[in-house]
Write a protein that holds these residues in place. Structure first.
Motif, PDB file in Angstrom:
ATOM      1  N   ILE A  36      13.399  12.569  -9.611  1.00 38.76           N
ATOM      2  CA  ILE A  36      13.991  13.074  -8.366  1.00 38.76           C
ATOM      3  C   ILE A  36      13.108  12.707  -7.179  1.00 38.76           C
ATOM      4  O   ILE A  36      13.594  12.289  -6.120  1.00 38.76           O
ATOM      5  N   PHE A  37      11.793  12.824  -7.343  1.00 42.79           N
ATOM      6  CA  PHE A  37      10.873  12.446  -6.267  1.00 42.79           C
ATOM      7  C   PHE A  37      10.993  10.953  -5.954  1.00 42.79           C
ATOM      8  O   PHE A  37      11.063  10.555  -4.783  1.00 42.79           O
ATOM      9  N   ILE A  41       0.841  -1.210   0.000  1.00 39.74           N
ATOM     10  CA  ILE A  41       0.000   0.000   0.000  1.00 39.74           C
ATOM     11  C   ILE A  41       0.874   1.257   0.000  1.00 39.74           C
ATOM     12  O   ILE A  41       0.590   2.229  -0.707  1.00 39.74           O
ATOM     13  N   VAL A  42       1.962   1.235   0.778  1.00 40.74           N
ATOM     14  CA  VAL A  42       2.878   2.380   0.818  1.00 40.74           C
ATOM     15  C   VAL A  42       3.489   2.617  -0.561  1.00 40.74           C
ATOM     16  O   VAL A  42       3.574   3.763  -1.033  1.00 40.74           O
ATOM     17  N   PHE A  43       3.904   1.530  -1.230  1.00 38.15           N
ATOM     18  CA  PHE A  43       4.528   1.687  -2.549  1.00 38.15           C
ATOM     19  C   PHE A  43       3.513   2.179  -3.575  1.00 38.15           C
ATOM     20  O   PHE A  43       3.828   3.056  -4.393  1.00 38.15           O
ATOM     21  N   VAL A  44       2.296   1.651  -3.548  1.00 36.01           N
ATOM     22  CA  VAL A  44       1.267   2.096  -4.498  1.00 36.01           C
ATOM     23  C   VAL A  44       0.931   3.570  -4.266  1.00 36.01           C
ATOM     24  O   VAL A  44       0.781   4.342  -5.229  1.00 36.01           O
ATOM     25  N   CYS A  45       0.834   3.970  -2.988  1.00 35.93           N
ATOM     26  CA  CYS A  45       0.574   5.397  -2.699  1.00 35.93           C
ATOM     27  C   CYS A  45       1.720   6.281  -3.196  1.00 35.93           C
ATOM     28  O   CYS A  45       1.491   7.384  -3.715  1.00 35.93           O
ATOM     29  N   LEU A  85       3.608   5.654  -5.766  1.00 36.51           N
ATOM     30  CA  LEU A  85       3.471   5.739  -7.219  1.00 36.51           C
ATOM     31  C   LEU A  85       2.347   6.687  -7.624  1.00 36.51           C
ATOM     32  O   LEU A  85       2.469   7.418  -8.617  1.00 36.51           O
ATOM     33  N   LEU A  86       1.247   6.681  -6.867  1.00 34.32           N
ATOM     34  CA  LEU A  86       0.143   7.605  -7.170  1.00 34.32           C
ATOM     35  C   LEU A  86       0.581   9.056  -6.972  1.00 34.32           C
ATOM     36  O   LEU A  86       0.238   9.929  -7.774  1.00 34.32           O
ATOM     37  N   VAL A  87       1.347   9.307  -5.922  1.00 35.69           N
ATOM     38  CA  VAL A  87       1.855  10.670  -5.695  1.00 35.69           C
ATOM     39  C   VAL A  87       2.818  11.060  -6.815  1.00 35.69           C
ATOM     40  O   VAL A  87       2.793  12.199  -7.303  1.00 35.69           O
ATOM     41  N   ALA A  88       3.653  10.121  -7.252  1.00 34.33           N
ATOM     42  CA  ALA A  88       4.579  10.415  -8.354  1.00 34.33           C
ATOM     43  C   ALA A  88       3.804  10.723  -9.639  1.00 34.33           C
ATOM     44  O   ALA A  88       4.171  11.645 -10.382  1.00 34.33           O
ATOM     45  N   GLY A  89       2.735   9.971  -9.900  1.00 34.28           N
ATOM     46  CA  GLY A  89       1.904  10.255 -11.082  1.00 34.28           C
ATOM     47  C   GLY A  89       1.231  11.614 -10.985  1.00 34.28           C
ATOM     48  O   GLY A  89       1.148  12.355 -11.976  1.00 34.28           O
TER      49      GLY A  89
END
Length: 189
Positions: free
Chosen positions: A162-163, A118-122, A124-128
């Protein structure tokens, strides 16, 4: 005083003259004494002038926007998926780094992997969302304010990379043995 011959009488009997030819000799004019040659290789008279053609140009039509003399504002371009792929190697590298660091962190925790996923998916969503925000800001600033044409998404991909690298470093800082190894290496120097 003898009467001078008319220009038509003078030019009809004379052959065309070459400026680099030998000087002409004295010749006789009909009904008169011989005329000495003119020292100039050019004959006197009128030059033929061709009239200039008129150029028609369009009048300036004020549009009420932009600077005087500037062209019309650029028309919106069609969206292209190829533009988004230009510079994608940066995001791919950042994503790979974040995934490896997340994997090290997830394996090091002795808990359930559901929270780690869940942390990794979140992340990735923030990066998108960050990528979309960079594209929107670029559209507003570069295209609308400065009138530039963007041919790719390289800048947005670099910011997103960078993020993602920062996310990976954050995962590594939460891993105990990685922090201990880092402190040991830094202590050597």
């Amino acid at each position: 005083m003898p009467e001078q011959p008319q220009w038509s009488e003078r030019t009809l009997d004379m052959p065309p003259q070459d400026p680099w030819a030998e000087p002409p000799t004295a010749q006789s004019v009909p009904d008169g004494p011989p005329v000495p040659p003119d020292p100039s290789p050019f004959s006197r008279g009128r030059a033929s002038v061709t009239p200039k053609t008129a150029r028609f140009t369009a009048e300036h039509e004020p549009t009420g926007v932009g600077w005087p003399g500037a062209g019309a504002p650029p028309q919106p371009r069609e969206f292209s998926w190829r533009e988004l792929r230009r510079g994608g190697e940066w995001t791919t590298a950042g994503l790979l780094f974040a995934f490896v660091c997340w994997g090290i962190w997830a394996i090091s925790t002795d808990g359930d992997l559901t929270t780690a996923v869940i942390v990794f998916v979140c992340s990735l969503l923030v990066a998108g969302g960050l990528f979309a925000l960079c594209r929107l800001i670029g559209r507003q600033v570069l295209e609308k304010q400065f009138g530039r044409v963007r041919r790719g998404a390289r800048g947005s991909h670099v910011v997103t990379a960078i993020f993602l690298i920062g996310v990976g470093v954050a995962h590594l800082r939460q891993t105990g043995w990685v922090v201990d190894a880092y402190n040991w290496v830094v202590g050597l120097f």
